[in-house]
Motif scaffolding. Structure first.
Motif, PDB file in Angstrom:
ATOM      1  N   ARG A 158      -0.913 -11.481   2.734  1.00 32.55           N
ATOM      2  CA  ARG A 158       0.309 -11.795   3.478  1.00 32.55           C
ATOM      3  C   ARG A 158       0.327 -11.002   4.772  1.00 32.55           C
ATOM      4  NH1 ARG A 158       5.292  -8.791   0.282  1.00 32.55           N
ATOM      5  NH2 ARG A 158       4.311  -6.739   0.043  1.00 32.55           N
ATOM      6  N   ASN A 159       1.238 -11.371   5.636  1.00 33.54           N
ATOM      7  CA  ASN A 159       1.433 -10.690   6.904  1.00 33.54           C
ATOM      8  C   ASN A 159       2.818 -10.055   6.870  1.00 33.54           C
ATOM      9  OD1 ASN A 159       1.532  -9.850   9.568  1.00 33.54           O
ATOM     10  ND2 ASN A 159       2.126 -11.885  10.332  1.00 33.54           N
ATOM     11  N   ARG A 160       2.878  -8.730   6.764  1.00 38.36           N
ATOM     12  CA  ARG A 160       4.175  -8.061   6.638  1.00 38.36           C
ATOM     13  C   ARG A 160       5.075  -8.314   7.833  1.00 38.36           C
ATOM     14  NH1 ARG A 160       5.080  -4.697   2.538  1.00 38.36           N
ATOM     15  NH2 ARG A 160       3.326  -3.892   1.338  1.00 38.36           N
ATOM     16  N   ARG A 161       4.475  -8.583   8.977  1.00 37.27           N
ATOM     17  CA  ARG A 161       5.280  -8.854  10.160  1.00 37.27           C
ATOM     18  C   ARG A 161       5.492 -10.351  10.365  1.00 37.27           C
ATOM     19  NH1 ARG A 161       1.979  -4.371  12.575  1.00 37.27           N
ATOM     20  NH2 ARG A 161       0.463  -5.990  13.031  1.00 37.27           N
ATOM     21  N   PRO A 214      -2.913  -3.268   0.912  1.00 40.80           N
ATOM     22  CA  PRO A 214      -3.542  -4.334   0.130  1.00 40.80           C
ATOM     23  C   PRO A 214      -2.942  -5.696   0.418  1.00 40.80           C
ATOM     24  CG  PRO A 214      -3.161  -2.416  -1.242  1.00 40.80           C
ATOM     25  CD  PRO A 214      -2.476  -2.154   0.067  1.00 40.80           C
ATOM     26  N   ASP A 215      -1.620  -5.711   0.704  1.00 41.61           N
ATOM     27  CA  ASP A 215      -0.973  -7.005   0.950  1.00 41.61           C
ATOM     28  C   ASP A 215      -1.387  -7.612   2.274  1.00 41.61           C
ATOM     29  OD1 ASP A 215       2.150  -6.210  -0.676  1.00 41.61           O
ATOM     30  OD2 ASP A 215       0.335  -7.162  -1.419  1.00 41.61           O
ATOM     31  N   GLN A 216      -2.088  -6.850   3.103  1.00 50.82           N
ATOM     32  CA  GLN A 216      -2.540  -7.359   4.398  1.00 50.82           C
ATOM     33  C   GLN A 216      -4.066  -7.487   4.401  1.00 50.82           C
ATOM     34  OE1 GLN A 216      -0.210  -4.156   6.437  1.00 50.82           O
ATOM     35  NE2 GLN A 216       0.161  -5.767   7.901  1.00 50.82           N
ATOM     36  N   ALA A 217      -4.623  -7.811   3.248  1.00 56.20           N
ATOM     37  CA  ALA A 217      -6.079  -7.861   3.109  1.00 56.20           C
ATOM     38  C   ALA A 217      -6.697  -8.819   4.102  1.00 56.20           C
ATOM     39  CB  ALA A 217      -6.441  -8.289   1.684  1.00 56.20           C
TER      40      ALA A 217
END
Length: 507
Positions: A208-211, A14-17
């Motif tokens: 957001r972009n986890r990387r 979900p955080d990388q929607a």
């Protein structure tokens, strides 16, 4: 608030929607919410301009103090925007938007209760920290929730709010100063911040972009110190002399620190400002154009509000009303979509050349037609507004579209850094040109126009002093017009070459 299933790409959390082609279902409502948060920050870029006479009297502030009250806010933002963009990409754009609102509200409270010039400068710097988070996240969210086809119109509305906040600051400030003391121009932010916090919490989706890259703290420190030193050298030049040890030493330190910043950014694996971006002609041309359009607009508005009050004798509210046509022109052309349609038909290079040409013509009109009263100023404001409406959204979209989508926060940071730096530099450079010319014509001018007028012993002497100020204003605005015009022509030429190169590669 996480994204719904239809807003996610397969295999992503979900955080990388990632929005589907149709965009977020509530994207226009979300745009309104983030524009409310953005407007609060942008008003504070120029709201102090009409408070200059009040601050000069009540806080015993000199011209340098006034310029630092204005520049402390923009310079802190300029130094932190890239780091804020990195943090938004990595830790969540909605989260950073909420943190920015909270910090901005706390800084506004401190500024409203300040008892000295130093306290106000410190509070303004603190507000700049929250402002940096807000300015990066608003544009980054726009790039996430709208489709590629809708982005130009959405950015046009975003840019219209940007210009509205920038140009409406004197109007809002003038209205408040007509009814309250100067600290109210900051305390009025508090209810707006509270409303924006509630709306962002309810409507803005997290992304957001986890990387994402880690924040470049060393780069933020170097860029902030370097730009602050540069502007300080420009501000203090007229007062201490351009060849004085203080000015030359500060300028040398600025060059050294900014050089160290450039070297650092080229050596580390995750820089705030990736040097490879500047190999893209489209990006480079848009960057240069954006700096110069904010340079001319920021410097002109700073000088014009003083001219309207000190020379023409208007009160704070009336001075604000008389600068409103610039904002109204931008709003009319961008909110109706007229500027977007024009730009789509003309193409990016022609749009930028036309926009900055109109801005330059507006600056020339104000500089050369002041003897005709407000008429020449009105024409200039309308021309500047039209040029901003056409050129600013195009340049912002060109910058953002040149950067990978997952680095939207960084792209917004670059866009905001350049806009803030251009504004601060415009205030400093054009203010320095005016001060130098004014001091040359009126040696007894002391530190500011109000001081010189207070020391005048007759109506004739006061007329000579205001005439010298008008002469300085004309010189500084013509310098700004030349910079804007040349910048527009160069940016347009570079963008045309970039278009031809892209066409050749596709062929």
């Amino acid at each position: 608030m996480t994204a719904s299933p239809q807003e996610r790409a397969p295999g992503r959390s979900p955080d990388q929607a990632v929005p589907q082609p149709q965009g977020h279902a509530r994207r226009w409502l979300i745009l309104g919410v983030i524009c409310l948060a953005q407007l609060t920050v942008l008003l504070d870029n120029t709201v102090l301009n009409v408070a200059i006479p009040s601050l000069t009297r009540e806080l015993d502030a000199s011209t340098a103090d006034i310029q630092w009250m204005i520049n402390a806010y923009s310079l802190v933002q300029s130094g932190l925007l890239l780091t804020a963009g990195n943090a938004a990409d990595r830790y969540g754009r909605k989260r950073m938007l909420l943190v920015g609102l909270a910090l901005f509200g706390a800084g506004s409270l401190g500024a409203g209760l300040a008892q000295s010039a130093g306290q106000l400068i410190a509070a303004r710097a603190g507000m700049g920290i929250g402002g940096a988070l807000l300015l990066t996240t608003t544009l980054a969210v726009v790039m996430q929730i709208f489709t590629h086809e809708e982005q130009p119109r959405a950015i046009g509305i975003w840019a219209a709010v940007n210009s509205l906040g920038f140009a409406a600051g004197p109007l809002v400030g003038g209205f408040i100063l007509n009814h309250f003391w100067w600290g109210a121009i900051f305390l009025v932010n508090l209810p707006v911040v509270a409303l924006a916090l509630a709306a962002v919490t309810a409507y803005v989706p997290e992304s957001r972009n986890r990387r994402g890259d880690r924040p470049d703290l060393a780069g933020a420190v170097l860029s902030t110190i370097g730009m602050a030193s540069l502007v300080y050298a420009i501000i203090s030049g007229p007062e201490h002399g351009w060849t004085s040890g203080r000015v030359l030493g500060t300028a040398a330190a600025a060059v050294a620190v900014l050089g160290a910043f450039a070297y650092w950014e080229s050596r580390i694996p995750h820089p705030m400002l990736d040097p490879h971006f500047f190999r893209n002609r489209r990006f480079t041309a848009s960057v240069g154009g954006l700096v110069l359009i904010t340079f001319g607009m920021g410097g002109a508005l700073f000088l014009l509000t003083q001219y309207l009050q000190f020379v023409l004798g208007y009160g704070p509210l009336e001075a604000g009303l008389r600068t409103a046509p610039m904002a109204l022109t931008v709003v009319a052309l961008n909110f109706t979509g007229v500027a977007t349609k024009w730009s789509a038909r003309m193409g990016t290079p022609v749009s930028i050349a036309l926009g900055m040409g109109l801005m330059a013509a507006g600056l020339v009109s104000i500089a050369t037609l002041t003897e005709h009263g407000y008429a020449g100023t009105l024409l200039g404001l309308v021309l500047i507004g039209a040029g901003t409406a056409v050129g600013s959204p195009v340049m912002s979209h060109a910058i953002m579209s040149s950067i990978p989508r997952e680095k939207a926060g960084v792209g917004a940071g670059i866009n905001g850094t350049l806009a803030e730096f251009g504004t601060g530099l415009g205030v400093a450079v054009l203010g320095a040109v005016l001060n130098a010319r004014f001091a040359a014509l009126v040696p007894v001018a002391a530190s500011s126009l109000p001081v010189a007028l207070a020391a005048a012993g007759s109506d004739g002497e006061r007329a000579r002093i205001t005439g010298a100020f008008s002469s300085g204003l004309e010189t500084s605005l013509l310098v700004g017009a030349l910079a804007v015009l040349l910048g527009g022509l160069i940016a347009a030429a570079l963008l045309r070459r970039a278009d031809r190169a892209d066409s050749g590669e596709k062929a």
